[in-house]
Design a protein around this motif. Structure first.
Motif, PDB file in Angstrom:
ATOM      1  N   VAL A   1       9.935 -16.623  29.878  1.00 47.45           N
ATOM      2  CA  VAL A   1       9.138 -15.408  29.719  1.00 47.45           C
ATOM      3  C   VAL A   1       7.996 -15.438  30.736  1.00 47.45           C
ATOM      4  O   VAL A   1       7.236 -16.401  30.799  1.00 47.45           O
ATOM      5  CB  VAL A   1       8.562 -15.301  28.285  1.00 47.45           C
ATOM      6  CG1 VAL A   1       7.761 -14.017  28.130  1.00 47.45           C
ATOM      7  CG2 VAL A   1       9.676 -15.367  27.248  1.00 47.45           C
ATOM      8  N   ASP A   2       7.922 -14.386  31.555  1.00 44.58           N
ATOM      9  CA  ASP A   2       6.894 -14.313  32.594  1.00 44.58           C
ATOM     10  C   ASP A   2       5.741 -13.435  32.134  1.00 44.58           C
ATOM     11  O   ASP A   2       5.935 -12.275  31.776  1.00 44.58           O
ATOM     12  CB  ASP A   2       7.492 -13.770  33.898  1.00 44.58           C
ATOM     13  CG  ASP A   2       8.524 -14.722  34.466  1.00 44.58           C
ATOM     14  OD1 ASP A   2       8.515 -15.907  34.075  1.00 44.58           O
ATOM     15  OD2 ASP A   2       9.349 -14.288  35.295  1.00 44.58           O
ATOM     16  N   ILE A   3       4.559 -14.021  32.172  1.00 46.26           N
ATOM     17  CA  ILE A   3       3.371 -13.360  31.642  1.00 46.26           C
ATOM     18  C   ILE A   3       2.293 -13.271  32.718  1.00 46.26           C
ATOM     19  O   ILE A   3       2.138 -14.188  33.527  1.00 46.26           O
ATOM     20  CB  ILE A   3       2.838 -14.194  30.442  1.00 46.26           C
ATOM     21  CG1 ILE A   3       3.770 -14.018  29.241  1.00 46.26           C
ATOM     22  CG2 ILE A   3       1.416 -13.826  30.073  1.00 46.26           C
ATOM     23  CD1 ILE A   3       3.360 -14.824  28.030  1.00 46.26           C
TER      24      ILE A   3
ATOM     25  N   LEU B   1       5.899  -9.512  31.866  1.00 50.53           N
ATOM     26  CA  LEU B   1       6.526  -8.850  33.014  1.00 50.53           C
ATOM     27  C   LEU B   1       8.025  -8.783  32.829  1.00 50.53           C
ATOM     28  O   LEU B   1       8.650  -7.763  33.052  1.00 50.53           O
ATOM     29  CB  LEU B   1       6.262  -9.643  34.291  1.00 50.53           C
ATOM     30  CG  LEU B   1       5.044  -9.330  35.104  1.00 50.53           C
ATOM     31  CD1 LEU B   1       5.134 -10.052  36.430  1.00 50.53           C
ATOM     32  CD2 LEU B   1       4.923  -7.829  35.328  1.00 50.53           C
ATOM     33  N   GLU B   2       8.610  -9.928  32.474  1.00 48.47           N
ATOM     34  CA  GLU B   2      10.051  -9.924  32.247  1.00 48.47           C
ATOM     35  C   GLU B   2      10.484 -11.127  31.434  1.00 48.47           C
ATOM     36  O   GLU B   2       9.769 -12.120  31.335  1.00 48.47           O
ATOM     37  CB  GLU B   2      10.828  -9.839  33.563  1.00 48.47           C
ATOM     38  CG  GLU B   2      10.533 -10.934  34.537  1.00 48.47           C
ATOM     39  CD  GLU B   2      11.380 -10.831  35.811  1.00 48.47           C
ATOM     40  OE1 GLU B   2      12.364 -10.067  35.832  1.00 48.47           O
ATOM     41  OE2 GLU B   2      11.065 -11.522  36.772  1.00 48.47           O
ATOM     42  N   VAL B   3      11.671 -11.014  30.862  1.00 45.31           N
ATOM     43  CA  VAL B   3      12.223 -12.088  30.054  1.00 45.31           C
ATOM     44  C   VAL B   3      13.552 -12.473  30.690  1.00 45.31           C
ATOM     45  O   VAL B   3      14.445 -11.641  30.820  1.00 45.31           O
ATOM     46  CB  VAL B   3      12.440 -11.630  28.594  1.00 45.31           C
ATOM     47  CG1 VAL B   3      12.921 -12.801  27.748  1.00 45.31           C
ATOM     48  CG2 VAL B   3      11.158 -11.053  28.012  1.00 45.31           C
TER      49      VAL B   3
ATOM     50  N   SER C   1       4.393 -13.874  42.860  1.00 46.51           N
ATOM     51  CA  SER C   1       4.323 -15.327  42.687  1.00 46.51           C
ATOM     52  C   SER C   1       5.695 -15.998  42.709  1.00 46.51           C
ATOM     53  O   SER C   1       5.778 -17.212  42.541  1.00 46.51           O
ATOM     54  CB  SER C   1       3.647 -15.622  41.356  1.00 46.51           C
ATOM     55  OG  SER C   1       4.403 -15.029  40.331  1.00 46.51           O
ATOM     56  N   ASN C   2       6.759 -15.226  42.914  1.00 49.03           N
ATOM     57  CA  ASN C   2       8.111 -15.802  42.885  1.00 49.03           C
ATOM     58  C   ASN C   2       8.227 -17.024  43.797  1.00 49.03           C
ATOM     59  O   ASN C   2       7.805 -16.981  44.955  1.00 49.03           O
ATOM     60  CB  ASN C   2       9.162 -14.774  43.340  1.00 49.03           C
ATOM     61  CG  ASN C   2       9.141 -13.521  42.497  1.00 49.03           C
ATOM     62  OD1 ASN C   2       8.170 -12.784  42.521  1.00 49.03           O
ATOM     63  ND2 ASN C   2      10.196 -13.289  41.756  1.00 49.03           N
ATOM     64  N   LEU C   3       8.834 -18.088  43.273  1.00 47.48           N
ATOM     65  CA  LEU C   3       9.022 -19.303  44.082  1.00 47.48           C
ATOM     66  C   LEU C   3       9.894 -18.974  45.300  1.00 47.48           C
ATOM     67  O   LEU C   3       9.710 -19.537  46.372  1.00 47.48           O
ATOM     68  CB  LEU C   3       9.643 -20.419  43.231  1.00 47.48           C
ATOM     69  CG  LEU C   3       8.844 -20.815  41.973  1.00 47.48           C
ATOM     70  CD1 LEU C   3       9.524 -21.960  41.231  1.00 47.48           C
ATOM     71  CD2 LEU C   3       7.407 -21.192  42.297  1.00 47.48           C
TER      72      LEU C   3
HETATM   73 MG    MG Z   1      10.062 -12.103  38.191  1.00 45.73          MG
END
Ligand code: MG
Ligand code: ADP
Length: 301
Positions: free
Chosen positions: A247-249, A259-261, A212-214
């Motif tokens: 924060v990626d959820i 997923l990552e912070v 989903s990365n922009l």
């Molecule tokens: Mg990411």
């Protein structure tokens, strides 16, 4: 207040926004090119020099440290911390969040929801590693990747084995992870400031893309998050020791998983999607919290 922003350039959107927000609130703000700083590390009089002069009298430093400059950037920030300057995010917290293995181990210790994940370097038994995360389809990631580069979806066990083989030959650290199919190519970015989620957006990957990365063609939209997602994001930031974090959820069918912070989360996407003045909120946080020598990890380097 006198605020310094560690950044690679004045023209970067997030940096521009922070400069404008600080000025609007009457602060004296300067952008310091992180890589151009040099440091005097003599005992008892730590200093940071820049363009021939000592940088002093800052009340707060906002680190905007990209993943390619983590090593030097955190060293410069640490030097400011030694001088007693308040860091928006402290160096130790940034180092923790940058290291996917370390951050996931810290979160797992606190019981924060994570995708089933395995780490490896040169496993002799690839099949066992794949089985450990419940088999294919699975996601394989390079530890040092960002913006979706180095994140591969292996649909079959055979494909997974060849990717693992390829990463092994690069002498790279990687992780294998259960594929959260039900997330449908989207994730949720929660923007945390001072222990609160102040904004959130859903990022949806481009058609046929699971990332989903922009930067990979995804787009952001407004979303209402659940109380469980909210507390997961807050706990993830807190466990890293970050005052400000992205924060990626993922929404999995076993609840929200982190997923990552991100310790230098971008402002462009989140501000334009939510219409919120995040830069202003960051400056406000500094006004309320900046105190000489106020770090959580003092002298723990
Ligand atoms: Mg990411
Ligand atoms: P990067 O640091 O390169 O952004 P991420 O771990 O955030 O790497 O992965 C990039 C994107 O790929 C995520 O935003 C998400 O949309 C998708 N993704 C990553 N891991 C998984 C997974 N285990 N299951 C489903 N989708 C995933």
């Amino acid at each position: 207040m006198k605020i310094g922003i560690l950044s690679r350039g004045k023209k970067i959107y997030s940096t521009e926004q922070l400069v404008a927000a600080a000025k609007e609130r009457g602060h004296d703000v300067s952008v310091i090119n992180t890589l151009h700083c040099y440091m005097d590390i003599t005992p008892h009089k730590p200093s940071v020099r820049y363009k021939g002069k000592v940088l002093e009298n800052f009340d707060a430093i906002i680190p905007r440290i990209g993943s390619s400059t983590t090593f030097y950037g955190t060293a410069v920030l640490r030097q400011f911390e030694m001088m007693g300057v308040f860091p928006l995010n402290e160096s130790v917290a940034i180092s923790r969040s940058r290291d996917k293995l370390r951050s996931m181990q810290l979160m797992s210790r606190k019981g924060i929801g994570l995708p089933v994940t395995g780490f490896a370097h040169s496993p002799d038994d690839k099949a066992d590693l794949i089985e450990m995360v419940n088999g294919a389809p699975l996601v394989i990631k390079l530890l040092e990747g960002t913006q979706g580069i180095g994140v591969v979806l292996a649909e079959t066990k055979k494909a997974a084995e060849s990717v693992i083989e390829a990463f092994r030959s690069l002498d790279a650290h990687f992780l294998v992870q259960e594929y959260i199919k039900e997330a449908g190519g989207s994730d949720i970015r929660c923007f945390v400031i001072g222990g609160k989620v102040v904004a959130s957006m859903k990022r949806q990957g481009a058609e046929g893309e699971f990332r989903s990365n922009l930067h990979r063609g995804g787009h952001g939209e407004i979303i209402k998050i659940t109380p469980e997602e909210r507390s997961t994001a807050v706990r993830a930031a807190q466990c890293m020791g970050l005052n400000v974090a992205g924060v990626d959820i993922l929404r999995s069918n076993h609840g929200p998983v982190v997923l990552e912070v991100n310790s230098s989360p971008g402002l462009e996407g989140i501000q334009s999607v939510t219409g919120k003045d995040i830069a202003g909120m960051i400056i406000e946080f500094i006004e309320k919290n900046a105190k000489v020598g106020k770090t959580k990890t003092k002298n723990k380097g």
